[in-house]
Motif scaffolding. Structure first.
Motif, mmCIF file in Angstrom:
data_model
loop_
_atom_site.group_PDB
_atom_site.id
_atom_site.type_symbol
_atom_site.label_atom_id
_atom_site.label_comp_id
_atom_site.label_asym_id
_atom_site.label_seq_id
_atom_site.Cartn_x
_atom_site.Cartn_y
_atom_site.Cartn_z
ATOM 1 N N ARG A 140 -17.687 0.950 3.458
ATOM 2 C CA ARG A 140 -18.279 2.293 3.456
ATOM 3 C C ARG A 140 -19.592 1.993 3.683
ATOM 4 O O ARG A 140 -20.480 2.724 4.603
ATOM 5 N N THR B 217 -4.741 4.141 -1.324
ATOM 6 C CA THR B 217 -5.831 4.897 -0.624
ATOM 7 C C THR B 217 -5.252 6.056 -0.186
ATOM 8 O O THR B 217 -3.975 6.417 -0.179
ATOM 9 N N PHE B 218 -6.332 6.975 0.289
ATOM 10 C CA PHE B 218 -6.037 8.526 0.534
ATOM 11 C C PHE B 218 -5.280 9.130 -0.328
ATOM 12 O O PHE B 218 -5.160 9.115 -1.674
ATOM 13 N N TYR B 219 -3.926 9.668 0.026
ATOM 14 C CA TYR B 219 -2.871 10.434 -0.748
ATOM 15 C C TYR B 219 -2.078 9.613 -1.716
ATOM 16 O O TYR B 219 -2.041 10.156 -3.087
ATOM 17 N N CYS C 192 -8.931 2.439 -3.789
ATOM 18 C CA CYS C 192 -9.828 2.488 -2.586
ATOM 19 C C CYS C 192 -11.152 3.130 -3.073
ATOM 20 O O CYS C 192 -11.198 4.548 -3.055
ATOM 21 N N THR D 267 -12.117 6.160 -0.582
ATOM 22 C CA THR D 267 -11.305 7.411 -0.951
ATOM 23 C C THR D 267 -11.908 8.050 -2.466
ATOM 24 O O THR D 267 -11.954 9.174 -2.165
ATOM 25 N N MET E 153 -14.736 9.878 -1.304
ATOM 26 C CA MET E 153 -14.766 10.903 -0.121
ATOM 27 C C MET E 153 -13.778 12.150 -0.926
ATOM 28 O O MET E 153 -14.136 13.317 -0.701
ATOM 29 N N PHE E 154 -12.865 11.922 -1.829
ATOM 30 C CA PHE E 154 -12.287 13.092 -2.629
ATOM 31 C C PHE E 154 -12.840 13.366 -3.858
ATOM 32 O O PHE E 154 -12.431 14.538 -4.694
ATOM 33 N N GLY F 238 -13.172 -1.219 -0.867
ATOM 34 C CA GLY F 238 -13.771 -0.299 0.155
ATOM 35 C C GLY F 238 -15.171 0.127 0.426
ATOM 36 O O GLY F 238 -15.745 0.510 1.387
ATOM 37 N N LEU G 13 -3.460 7.389 -3.591
ATOM 38 C CA LEU G 13 -4.795 7.186 -4.635
ATOM 39 C C LEU G 13 -4.279 8.103 -5.796
ATOM 40 O O LEU G 13 -4.680 7.460 -7.183
ATOM 41 N N SER H 30 0.706 -1.388 0.127
ATOM 42 C CA SER H 30 -0.117 -0.099 0.103
ATOM 43 C C SER H 30 0.916 1.288 -0.101
ATOM 44 O O SER H 30 1.762 1.422 0.926
#
Length: 160
Positions: free
Chosen positions: A153, A35-37, A126, A129, A132-133, A149, A39, A4
């Motif tokens: 969620r 995931t997150f940044y 993800c 994410t 969310m983004f 994910g 991604l 990851s």
């Protein structure tokens, strides 16, 4: 093997693709979860990737041009962290890294990512994410169709 990515910066983008392509070349089944940044490394447009020198004392910083004596100096440990707060310093570090990569014929992130895909490395985004983004499916390169994910969620989140 599963990995990851932790950060979506230019300097941190290399390890998952280098390790992933190397493991695939060794005949291993490889999945990299973003995931997150991290991604952002699956986006079609990677032009916004920058080096993150702040708080990274292990990062060597040598000049990619100039006389040989100047190119041998490692400025990384000589530059105090406070200097990276000056506007433009992150962009300066990014440009220096890109010039160093070009000078040494280092593959770009796009090229490493393409090699991973060609070798069958599964790149998984993800789903949580992505939502969310505010990304859409069209923002991303061709990667593993399965998104991870979404089940989490919808199962544990009060949000649809």
């Amino acid at each position: 093997m599963c990995s990851s990515d932790l950060k979506g910066t230019l300097d941190w983008a290399f390890p998952p693709f280098i390790v992933g392509s190397t493991a695939a070349a060794m005949g291993k089944e490889v999945t990299i979860f973003f995931t997150f940044y991290g991604l952002g490394l699956l986006l079609k447009d990677l032009s916004g990737l920058r080096v993150s020198p702040q708080g990274n004392p292990a990062m060597p910083m040598k000049m990619p041009f100039g006389p040989q004596w100047l190119q041998k100096i490692d400025f990384g440990p000589k530059i105090p962290n406070i200097m990276w707060n000056i506007p433009g310093m992150e962009l300066f570090a990014t440009n220096m890294m890109k010039k160093t990569m070009k000078k040494n014929n280092i593959a770009t992130i796009e090229e490493l990512r393409d090699v991973c895909l060609e070798m069958g490395v599964k790149l998984i985004a993800c789903e949580m994410t992505i939502g969310m983004f505010g990304y859409s499916r069209e923002d991303f390169i061709r990667s593993e169709e399965r998104r991870v994910g979404k089940e989490c969620r919808s199962r544990w989140s009060p949000y649809p």
